[in-house]
Design a protein around this motif. Structure first.
Motif, PDB file in Angstrom:
ATOM      1  N   GLN A 207      24.786  48.836  13.097  1.00 56.33           N
ATOM      2  CA  GLN A 207      25.669  49.804  12.630  1.00 56.33           C
ATOM      3  C   GLN A 207      25.796  49.968  11.183  1.00 56.33           C
ATOM      4  N   ALA A 208      26.501  51.025  10.506  1.00 55.57           N
ATOM      5  CA  ALA A 208      26.350  51.145   8.946  1.00 55.57           C
ATOM      6  C   ALA A 208      26.577  50.304   8.256  1.00 55.57           C
ATOM      7  N   ALA A 209      27.646  49.169   8.532  1.00 56.18           N
ATOM      8  CA  ALA A 209      27.929  47.983   7.896  1.00 56.18           C
ATOM      9  C   ALA A 209      26.445  47.286   7.604  1.00 56.18           C
ATOM     10  N   ASP A 210      25.717  47.300   8.337  1.00 61.52           N
ATOM     11  CA  ASP A 210      24.435  46.436   8.111  1.00 61.52           C
ATOM     12  C   ASP A 210      23.676  46.964   6.815  1.00 61.52           C
ATOM     13  N   VAL A 211      23.525  48.233   6.842  1.00 58.99           N
ATOM     14  CA  VAL A 211      23.047  48.771   5.958  1.00 58.99           C
ATOM     15  C   VAL A 211      23.755  48.685   4.505  1.00 58.99           C
ATOM     16  N   VAL A 212      24.935  48.407   4.758  1.00 59.80           N
ATOM     17  CA  VAL A 212      25.829  48.395   3.427  1.00 59.80           C
ATOM     18  C   VAL A 212      25.420  46.739   2.719  1.00 59.80           C
ATOM     19  N   THR A 213      25.303  45.824   3.933  1.00 60.71           N
ATOM     20  CA  THR A 213      25.150  44.412   3.732  1.00 60.71           C
ATOM     21  C   THR A 213      23.821  44.357   2.679  1.00 60.71           C
ATOM     22  N   LEU A 214      22.754  45.260   3.271  1.00 59.43           N
ATOM     23  CA  LEU A 214      21.553  45.152   2.596  1.00 59.43           C
ATOM     24  C   LEU A 214      21.779  45.843   1.154  1.00 59.43           C
ATOM     25  N   ARG A 215      22.147  46.747   1.132  1.00 55.07           N
ATOM     26  CA  ARG A 215      22.485  47.690  -0.088  1.00 55.07           C
ATOM     27  C   ARG A 215      22.991  46.706  -1.324  1.00 55.07           C
ATOM     28  N   ASP A 216      23.993  45.864  -0.813  1.00 60.14           N
ATOM     29  CA  ASP A 216      24.809  45.160  -1.565  1.00 60.14           C
ATOM     30  C   ASP A 216      24.029  44.022  -2.107  1.00 60.14           C
ATOM     31  N   PHE A 217      23.264  43.374  -1.249  1.00 58.03           N
ATOM     32  CA  PHE A 217      22.113  42.420  -1.678  1.00 58.03           C
ATOM     33  C   PHE A 217      21.116  42.772  -2.523  1.00 58.03           C
ATOM     34  N   LEU A 218      20.768  44.209  -2.464  1.00 58.67           N
ATOM     35  CA  LEU A 218      19.678  44.676  -3.235  1.00 58.67           C
ATOM     36  C   LEU A 218      20.158  45.038  -4.776  1.00 58.67           C
ATOM     37  N   LYS A 219      21.238  45.423  -4.707  1.00 59.84           N
ATOM     38  CA  LYS A 219      21.883  45.833  -6.003  1.00 59.84           C
ATOM     39  C   LYS A 219      22.285  44.510  -6.828  1.00 59.84           C
ATOM     40  N   SER A 220      22.793  43.408  -6.003  1.00 57.57           N
ATOM     41  CA  SER A 220      23.170  42.179  -6.825  1.00 57.57           C
ATOM     42  C   SER A 220      22.066  41.629  -7.455  1.00 57.57           C
ATOM     43  N   HIS A 221      20.711  41.943  -6.920  1.00 51.66           N
ATOM     44  CA  HIS A 221      19.805  41.607  -7.482  1.00 51.66           C
ATOM     45  C   HIS A 221      19.005  42.435  -8.268  1.00 51.66           C
ATOM     46  N   GLY A 222      19.572  43.510  -8.739  1.00 49.25           N
ATOM     47  CA  GLY A 222      18.824  44.686  -9.453  1.00 49.25           C
ATOM     48  C   GLY A 222      17.744  45.442  -8.961  1.00 49.25           C
ATOM     49  N   SER A 223      17.619  45.460  -7.501  1.00 48.06           N
ATOM     50  CA  SER A 223      16.647  46.470  -6.830  1.00 48.06           C
ATOM     51  C   SER A 223      17.098  47.767  -6.817  1.00 48.06           C
ATOM     52  N   GLU A 224      16.295  48.519  -7.052  1.00 48.16           N
ATOM     53  CA  GLU A 224      16.347  50.042  -6.688  1.00 48.16           C
ATOM     54  C   GLU A 224      15.832  50.453  -5.403  1.00 48.16           C
ATOM     55  N   ALA A 225      15.081  49.569  -4.494  1.00 48.01           N
ATOM     56  CA  ALA A 225      14.404  49.838  -3.437  1.00 48.01           C
ATOM     57  C   ALA A 225      15.180  50.753  -2.367  1.00 48.01           C
ATOM     58  N   ARG A 226      14.924  51.534  -1.889  1.00 48.19           N
ATOM     59  CA  ARG A 226      15.374  52.358  -0.763  1.00 48.19           C
ATOM     60  C   ARG A 226      15.235  51.883   0.590  1.00 48.19           C
ATOM     61  N   ILE A 227      16.197  52.241   1.501  1.00 47.90           N
ATOM     62  CA  ILE A 227      16.442  51.483   2.626  1.00 47.90           C
ATOM     63  C   ILE A 227      16.052  52.058   3.692  1.00 47.90           C
ATOM     64  N   ILE A 228      15.091  51.713   4.748  1.00 45.29           N
ATOM     65  CA  ILE A 228      14.941  52.361   5.900  1.00 45.29           C
ATOM     66  C   ILE A 228      15.359  51.718   7.132  1.00 45.29           C
ATOM     67  N   SER A 229      16.369  52.148   8.007  1.00 40.35           N
ATOM     68  CA  SER A 229      17.064  51.473   8.882  1.00 40.35           C
ATOM     69  C   SER A 229      16.249  51.878   9.941  1.00 40.35           C
ATOM     70  N   LYS A 230      15.840  50.456  10.704  1.00 38.73           N
ATOM     71  CA  LYS A 230      15.155  50.491  12.243  1.00 38.73           C
ATOM     72  C   LYS A 230      15.955  50.762  12.997  1.00 38.73           C
ATOM     73  N   ILE A 231      15.825  51.859  13.988  1.00 33.94           N
ATOM     74  CA  ILE A 231      16.793  52.025  15.197  1.00 33.94           C
ATOM     75  C   ILE A 231      15.844  51.378  16.398  1.00 33.94           C
ATOM     76  N   GLU A 232      16.423  50.269  16.833  1.00 31.58           N
ATOM     77  CA  GLU A 232      15.584  49.724  17.825  1.00 31.58           C
ATOM     78  C   GLU A 232      16.266  49.175  18.832  1.00 31.58           C
ATOM     79  N   ASP A 233      17.557  49.348  19.158  1.00 31.85           N
ATOM     80  CA  ASP A 233      18.581  48.854  20.442  1.00 31.85           C
ATOM     81  C   ASP A 233      19.395  50.131  20.409  1.00 31.85           C
ATOM     82  N   HIS A 234      20.222  49.855  21.625  1.00 28.18           N
ATOM     83  CA  HIS A 234      21.348  50.742  22.082  1.00 28.18           C
ATOM     84  C   HIS A 234      22.452  50.763  21.045  1.00 28.18           C
TER      85      HIS A 234
END
Ligand SMILES: Nc1ncnc2c1ncn2[C@@H]1O[C@H](COP(=O)(O)OP(=O)(O)O)[C@@H](O)[C@H]1O
Ligand SMILES: C=C(OP(=O)(O)O)C(=O)O
Length: 481
Positions: A207-234
């Protein structure tokens, strides 16, 4: 032929592993044209991350070619525990999956035809219903839940096979409640951020919230990395539009996806994901089993050639190798095969610009005009200056064949992140306060590197000074000598 005419639009990603992690092999892979290197953290440790990213950057420096680095975090994976001895399972056998550790004295054998093994997911008995499918060992062992209690699920085996330790479990149709990021993922990410990763691929995005969780983690550690979401289940497939909205890019992770959904639907889901990404202007990667036979054979099968061609025709931004370059006997040959297929197929794809993309701002709408103009001129490229990378990502999403997107940035992370989108060739260069000076420096660099000849037309998307004000402009220039 100049660089504009012989341009490869589809990008190549290679996973690194024991077959390719020496400085020599890394240099050879980068020289051969790999655009991005993937670290698969299902196999890597924190110590490895720092070491391997430094090795990749050193190899790039030797061969004078940059690559992006993607860390593919392991994510919420359900696995069986350790078995003392391999278990030979027959059709009709009963296997108990325990959410608590198994007492080693009790062992894995209850009686012939009846076995027990632990799983790493405490909530398994709560999430699974009687009648649900449980696939063990990456889809090889099929079973169905026949009974459950508070701490155990009992399944009946439907295909024979050997159960060894720590096998991957897929639960098609069951929504598991594991967190999007595990403790291992967080530790791996911290090491990757420190070592300078460019992309993070998040496994099993549901779900979209999973991406937000990662984005928040990256931001809180000062990372500008871009997120690639792996779609691998229903769940990922059902929620694709909201996930794509939230993410920076998508991976069609066909390894797990082909187990989690009916295999005959995989090509349809692949097409839908690519189309949905192109509508939202987000890069999409087609991954796994592209050249699987080349793990042990120097030549691909005819079916693999067709599969790769299909991904190129469907206009995936990038295609990704896994086993072929991690443990395969022919990693460099596999890269060469991808290049040959891309070079053969791309010119045969219709030259229609992506009409489905939703462009919201006037500046983004101007980009469509820029690629149409360049396509009509021929021997032409688009030159763009970008800091966030946004403009170049949209230009790539427009899918203009034979129109290289020559993207200049003065930010190293953006430069690496521009290696993913279709058709974008990034350049790292200082920007001057005077827009004209920046343009002249860019043209000089393009001439030096042989990307243009004096007659090439360049459609330049740039700031311009008008009456003391900075305005957005689209300019037509010739490359010059
Ligand atoms: N000719 C130029 N010389 C120097 N900087 C430029 C020139 N053209 C554009 N830029 C800079 O490039 C960046 C483009 O930014 P923007 O339009 O917000 O796109 P993006 O979001 O892709 O970075 C801005 O920082 C702008 O000032
Ligand atoms: C890329 C994939 O993920 P992994 O290699 O982590 O299983 C896949 O499932 O296709």
């Amino acid at each position: 032929m100049n660089a504009v005419q012989s341009y490869r639009h589809t990008k190549i990603i290679a996973t690194i592993g024991p077959a390719t992690d020496s400085p020599e092999k890394l240099q050879a892979m980068i020289s051969a044209g790999v655009d991005m290197i993937r670290l698969n953290m299902a196999h890597g440790t924190v110590q490895w991350v720092e070491e391997i990213i430094a090795k990749i950057r050193a190899a790039s420096a030797v061969v004078h070619r940059e690559v992006a680095v993607m860390m593919d975090v392991k994510g919420p994976e359900v696995r069986t525990g350790v078995v003392a001895e391999d278990i030979e399972l027959q059709i009709g056998d009963r296997l108990e999956l325990h959410s608590a550790a198994i007492d080693p004295d009790a062992g894995n054998v209850i009686q012939p035809g009846s076995y027990r093994v632990s799983v790493n997911y405490p909530d398994l008995p709560h999430d699974l219903e009687v009648g649900a499918k449980v696939l063990i060992d990456s889809g090889l062992l099929h079973s169905t839940v026949i009974e459950k209690s508070d701490r155990m699920v009992s399944v009946q085996i439907e295909t024979p096979g050997t159960l060894t330790s720590r096998r991957h479990i897929n639960l098609p149709g069951t929504l598991i409640k594991l967190p999007a990021l595990t403790k291992k993922d967080e530790a791996d990410l911290l090491a990757g951020i420190k070592a300078g990763l460019d992309f993070v691929a998040l496994s099993f995005v549901r779900q979209a919230a999973d991406v937000v969780t990662l984005r928040d983690f990256l931001k809180s550690h000062g990372s500008e990395a871009r997120i690639i979401s792996k779609i691998e289940d229903h769940a990922g497939v059902v929620n694709m539009h909201s996930i794509i909205h939230e993410t920076d890019a998508v991976m069609v992770a066909r390894g797990d996806l082909g187990i989690e959904i009916a295999f005959q639907n995989l090509p349809i889901v692949q097409s839908k994901l690519i189309e949905a990404c192109m509508q939202q202007g987000k890069p999409v990667i087609v991954a796994t089993h592209l050249l699987e036979s080349m793990i042990s054979s120097p030549m691909p099968t005819r079916a693999e050639i067709s599969d790769v061609s299909n991904a190129v025709r469907e206009q995936a931004d990038a295609i990704m190798l896994s086993g072929e370059t991690t443990v395969g006997a022919y990693p460099l040959e596999s890269i060469d095969v991808l290049k040959k297929i891309i070079e053969s197929i791309e010119p045969s794809v219709g030259s229609q610009v992506n009409e489905s993309i939703h462009l919201y701002t006037p500046k983004a709408k101007m980009l469509r005009s820029s690629v149409s103009l360049a396509a009509e001129l021929g021997n032409s490229a688009v030159v763009v200056f970008t800091r966030s990378g946004f403009l170049a990502y949209v230009l790539g999403a427009l899918r203009a064949y034979k129109v290289p997107i020559l993207a200049f940035t003065d930010i190293p992370t953006t430069f690496h992140q521009l290696l993913l989108p279709w058709g974008v060739e990034p350049f790292l260069m200082d920007f001057s306060d005077d827009p004209e000076e920046t343009i002249q420096n860019a043209l000089q660099l393009l001439r030096e590197r042989g990307f243009v000849d004096p007659e090439s037309w360049l459609v330049v998307i740039t700031n311009a000074l008008a009456d003391g004000q900075i305005i957005d402009s689209l300019q037509l220039r010739q490359a010059g000598a």
